[in-house]
Scaffold this active site. Structure first.
Site, PDB file in Angstrom:
ATOM      1  N   HIS A 134       0.532  75.778  61.820  1.00 14.49           N
ATOM      2  CA  HIS A 134       1.472  76.515  60.976  1.00 14.49           C
ATOM      3  C   HIS A 134       0.966  76.671  59.551  1.00 14.49           C
ATOM      4  O   HIS A 134       1.739  76.882  58.616  1.00 14.49           O
ATOM      5  CB  HIS A 134       2.862  75.874  61.027  1.00 14.49           C
ATOM      6  N   ASP A 183      11.663  71.446  55.680  1.00 12.99           N
ATOM      7  CA  ASP A 183      12.813  72.245  56.119  1.00 12.99           C
ATOM      8  C   ASP A 183      12.723  72.591  57.603  1.00 12.99           C
ATOM      9  O   ASP A 183      13.730  72.901  58.238  1.00 12.99           O
ATOM     10  CB  ASP A 183      12.873  73.564  55.332  1.00 12.99           C
ATOM     11  N   GLU A 188      18.733  71.483  47.249  1.00 10.21           N
ATOM     12  CA  GLU A 188      17.799  72.615  47.239  1.00 10.21           C
ATOM     13  C   GLU A 188      18.483  73.787  46.538  1.00 10.21           C
ATOM     14  O   GLU A 188      19.545  73.637  45.937  1.00 10.21           O
ATOM     15  CB  GLU A 188      17.361  73.014  48.662  1.00 10.21           C
TER      16      GLU A 188
HETATM   17  P1  FAD Z   1      -1.797  72.740  60.697  1.00 14.67           P
HETATM   18  O1  FAD Z   1      -1.534  74.091  60.183  1.00 14.67           O
HETATM   19  O2  FAD Z   1      -2.254  72.639  62.078  1.00 14.67           O
HETATM   20  O3  FAD Z   1      -2.817  71.989  59.716  1.00 14.67           O
HETATM   21  C1  FAD Z   1      -2.613  72.000  58.320  1.00 14.67           C
HETATM   22  C2  FAD Z   1      -3.761  71.298  57.595  1.00 14.67           C
HETATM   23  O4  FAD Z   1      -3.759  69.927  57.926  1.00 14.67           O
HETATM   24  C3  FAD Z   1      -5.146  71.815  57.998  1.00 14.67           C
HETATM   25  O5  FAD Z   1      -5.984  71.682  56.885  1.00 14.67           O
HETATM   26  C4  FAD Z   1      -5.552  70.866  59.088  1.00 14.67           C
HETATM   27  O6  FAD Z   1      -6.952  70.791  59.266  1.00 14.67           O
HETATM   28  C5  FAD Z   1      -4.965  69.566  58.579  1.00 14.67           C
HETATM   29  N1  FAD Z   1      -4.582  68.661  59.648  1.00 14.67           N
HETATM   30  C6  FAD Z   1      -3.781  68.913  60.715  1.00 14.67           C
HETATM   31  N2  FAD Z   1      -3.645  67.796  61.434  1.00 14.67           N
HETATM   32  C7  FAD Z   1      -4.360  66.838  60.824  1.00 14.67           C
HETATM   33  C8  FAD Z   1      -4.619  65.469  61.091  1.00 14.67           C
HETATM   34  N3  FAD Z   1      -4.087  64.868  62.146  1.00 14.67           N
HETATM   35  N4  FAD Z   1      -5.414  64.794  60.245  1.00 14.67           N
HETATM   36  C9  FAD Z   1      -5.953  65.386  59.147  1.00 14.67           C
HETATM   37  N5  FAD Z   1      -5.754  66.669  58.855  1.00 14.67           N
HETATM   38  C10 FAD Z   1      -4.961  67.386  59.668  1.00 14.67           C
HETATM   39  N6  FAD Z   1       5.977  72.421  54.100  1.00 14.67           N
HETATM   40  C11 FAD Z   1       6.735  71.604  53.347  1.00 14.67           C
HETATM   41  O7  FAD Z   1       6.223  70.717  52.674  1.00 14.67           O
HETATM   42  N7  FAD Z   1       8.089  71.743  53.320  1.00 14.67           N
HETATM   43  C12 FAD Z   1       8.735  72.657  54.073  1.00 14.67           C
HETATM   44  O8  FAD Z   1       9.944  72.742  54.040  1.00 14.67           O
HETATM   45  C13 FAD Z   1       7.961  73.504  54.900  1.00 14.67           C
HETATM   46  N8  FAD Z   1       8.551  74.409  55.692  1.00 14.67           N
HETATM   47  C14 FAD Z   1       7.791  75.185  56.501  1.00 14.67           C
HETATM   48  C15 FAD Z   1       8.420  76.091  57.347  1.00 14.67           C
HETATM   49  C16 FAD Z   1       7.683  76.878  58.193  1.00 14.67           C
HETATM   50  C17 FAD Z   1       8.379  77.858  59.104  1.00 14.67           C
HETATM   51  C18 FAD Z   1       6.269  76.790  58.176  1.00 14.67           C
HETATM   52  C19 FAD Z   1       5.437  77.660  59.052  1.00 14.67           C
HETATM   53  C20 FAD Z   1       5.628  75.901  57.331  1.00 14.67           C
HETATM   54  C21 FAD Z   1       6.382  75.086  56.490  1.00 14.67           C
HETATM   55  N9  FAD Z   1       5.794  74.171  55.624  1.00 14.67           N
HETATM   56  C22 FAD Z   1       6.555  73.351  54.864  1.00 14.67           C
HETATM   57  C23 FAD Z   1       4.337  74.104  55.489  1.00 14.67           C
HETATM   58  C24 FAD Z   1       3.767  73.076  56.438  1.00 14.67           C
HETATM   59  O9  FAD Z   1       4.108  71.790  56.032  1.00 14.67           O
HETATM   60  C25 FAD Z   1       2.247  73.152  56.450  1.00 14.67           C
HETATM   61  O10 FAD Z   1       1.826  74.457  56.742  1.00 14.67           O
HETATM   62  C26 FAD Z   1       1.695  72.190  57.473  1.00 14.67           C
HETATM   63  O11 FAD Z   1       0.328  72.069  57.255  1.00 14.67           O
HETATM   64  C27 FAD Z   1       1.915  72.690  58.869  1.00 14.67           C
HETATM   65  O12 FAD Z   1       1.764  71.644  59.784  1.00 14.67           O
HETATM   66  P2  FAD Z   1       0.934  71.897  61.108  1.00 14.67           P
HETATM   67  O13 FAD Z   1       1.130  70.717  61.985  1.00 14.67           O
HETATM   68  O14 FAD Z   1       1.198  73.208  61.679  1.00 14.67           O
HETATM   69  O15 FAD Z   1      -0.532  71.814  60.464  1.00 14.67           O
END
Ligand code: FAD
Length: 504
Positions: A83, A144, A255
């Site tokens: 994400h 969120d 918020e």
């Molecule tokens: P990914 O997109 O898969 O990875 C994100 C980053 O982390 C990359 O650099 C990846 O290489 C690294 N990574 C992933 N897993 C690991 C691991 N195990 N060890 C080390 N590095 C790793 N963020 C907030 O803070 N607050 C919010 O309210 C919020 N709301 C959101 C709502 C939506 C609909 C979306 C799409 C995103 C939101 N986000 C929010 C952002 C979100 O926290 C970040 O985009 C987060 O990185 C997504 O998590 P993911 O598991 O999809 O990570």
């Protein structure tokens, strides 16, 4: 061309990966999904996707990449739930590690005075909530949206309306297990290998892969009073927000969001919120003005409902919103926390979830929030916004300055999140190009006005931009990178970061 060149230089990389002895497997064919993310704007095909079954699969793979050496330029990126917004979890012609397949570790909830849960780095927060609720417990700090992984949010910060009180998610972790850039499996915490612990928290996936985390828990409430109210005056709105996050607030979540050029908005709320004064509420006209909505939540258990209601009444009486715009709803705790998923289901059904998301997330020092608002809401975004705009303050004292996350220098700073969705192939105001132009205008204004703004979920193209993002923390970043991911350090003058940022 590049493919041919790399293949000629390193023809044996896929073969060498195939020879590794692992419990899971590599996929060299079906890799397209690992070149996508929520942002829907960047796409980098990896060479292979690793589906690890154990931590040692990850350690073996990363160690192998380290042995090949930095010269191979083979990148490794952990992918949580994908994400990210700008390719951060992708690895151009590298190896993507699909963290969600790391299911070896069963979630373990520990009760007692300091309850916690041990989880895999690839676990989704929604699953952690479900599991810990079975024990009457829940994590304290949230995002969120809960369909994100532990590793993904801990690599950034993880913030929501609870952060003013509990700090971000990275302030609520006791311990991590990390696979470093050399492929070593290291346990770390505040007391043990603390430099690695704080490097990885907010570390953008640059220092190691989080394979396991110990998350702090608290008793979970049963219900939530969820409250919204509207302001026309920005200064009054932020004064109330700042009052609510200072000292002992009765609310558990603070918020807010900006409403630009919307009519009939309060009527839409009626499907889930009750106006406290239905007649007055029905007469409220927004007239296309820019409005500011304060959003609060108070947790309670059924037996404490009377007391909770009294506390809410007293606290609300000290706020300066437009009285007729007070709306209250009462929902189970789970429904409150998983609220964005309900919107996701609706958007998916209309084909509006998998569109480009040119989001812009900024941390703005409290002293500059008025200049920011004046220009951005008064000039740049007067008639359209292309998606929700969140705005809420947090207390810096709840953030640990030993972590890698970069935040402004003031005691209170605001998150302002422009969560835009672009209408595919539109060339109008709702199209990607126009939204990117607006984002750039906002960033340029911040730069020229010297607001001291920092990007959250950052993404830059040049080393100069990264250097300026890290500011005085740049040297620490370089030191940590060379300690935990030594093969990634290139000769002086070369760019360490490349698009996408990957852990190489
Ligand atoms: P990914 O997109 O898969 O990875 C994100 C980053 O982390 C990359 O650099 C990846 O290489 C690294 N990574 C992933 N897993 C690991 C691991 N195990 N060890 C080390 N590095 C790793 N963020 C907030 O803070 N607050 C919010 O309210 C919020 N709301 C959101 C709502 C939506 C609909 C979306 C799409 C995103 C939101 N986000 C929010 C952002 C979100 O926290 C970040 O985009 C987060 O990185 C997504 O998590 P993911 O598991 O999809 O990570």
């Amino acid at each position: 061309c590049i493919t041919i060149k790399i293949n000629l230089c390193f023809p044996s990389i896929p073969y060498s990966l195939k020879t590794l002895s692992i419990d899971g497997h590599f996929d060299f064919e079906q890799v397209e999904h690992a070149a996508k993310d929520f942002g829907n704007r960047y796409s980098y095909l990896p060479l292979a996707v690793l589906y690890p079954k154990s931590v040692s699969d990850i350690a073996t793979t990363v160690n192998h990449v380290w042995q090949i050496g930095g010269g191979s330029e083979l990148k490794v990126a952990a992918r949580g739930h994908g994400h990210s917004l700008q390719g951060q979890a992708q690895a151009h012609r590298g190896v993507v590690i699909n963290m969600e397949s790391l299911k070896g570790l069963k979630m373990q909830v520990h009760t007692g005075n300091f309850p916690y849960v041990d989880v895999s780095g690839g676990e989704l927060w929604i699953n952690i909530l479900r599991e810990s609720l079975k024990h009457g417990l829940a994590p304290k700090s949230w995002t969120d949206y809960l369909h994100l992984t532990v590793g993904g949010t801990l690599s950034n910060a993880g913030i929501s309306g609870q952060a003013f009180w509990h700090g971000p998610q990275i302030s609520n972790v006791y311990q991590l297990e990390v696979v470093t850039g050399k492929g070593e499996v290291v346990n770390c915490s505040e007391k043990q290998n603390s430099d690695l612990f704080y490097s990885v928290l907010g570390g953008l996936g640059q220092f190691g892969i989080i394979t396991r985390a110990r998350i702090s828990l608290e008793p979970a409430p049963e219900m939530v009073k969820w409250i919204r109210m509207v302001y026309t005056d920005f200064a009054t709105f932020t004064r109330d927000q700042e009052k609510l996050i200072s000292g002992q607030s009765t609310f558990d979540y603070v918020e807010g969001f900006v409403i630009i050029n919307r009519t009939g908005l309060l009527n839409n709320w009626r499907s889930s919120f009750n106006p406290q004064d239905p007649l007055q509420a029905s007469q409220f006209k927004s007239d296309g003005r820019t409005l500011f909505c304060l959003e609060l939540a108070k947790y309670f258990n059924h037996e404490d409902m009377v007391l909770a209601n009294q506390e809410i009444k007293t606290s609300l009486s000290q706020l300066n919103h437009i009285p007729s715009t007070l709306f209250i709803s009462e929902v189970p705790y789970m429904e409150f926390l998983d609220r964005v998923h309900i919107s996701e289901i609706k958007l998916r059904s209309r084909g509006l979830w998998e569109v480009p998301h040119p989001w812009l997330n900024l941390f703005i020092p409290k002293s500059k929030i008025h200049s920011f608002a004046q220009e951005v809401f008064g000039n740049i975004l007067t008639d359209t916004s292309s998606g929700p705009i969140l705005i809420y303050p947090v207390n810096k004292s709840k953030w640990d300055n030993r972590t890698s996350v970069v935040i402004p220098e003031e005691d209170v700073f605001y998150l302002v999140a422009f969560l835009s969705s672009a209408v595919p192939s539109s060339t109008g105001n709702d199209g990607l190009e126009q939204i990117l132009i607006r984002n750039k205008r906002i960033l340029d204004f911040c730069e020229i006005a010297g607001l001291g703004v920092k990007q959250y979920l950052p993404h830059f193209s040049t080393q100069g931009e990264w250097k300026s993002h890290f500011g005085p923390h740049w040297e620490a970043f370089i030191r940590r990178k060379s300690t935990y991911d030594p093969s990634a350090i290139l000769a002086p003058g070369q760019r360490i970061f490349q698009k996408p940022i990957a852990y190489s």
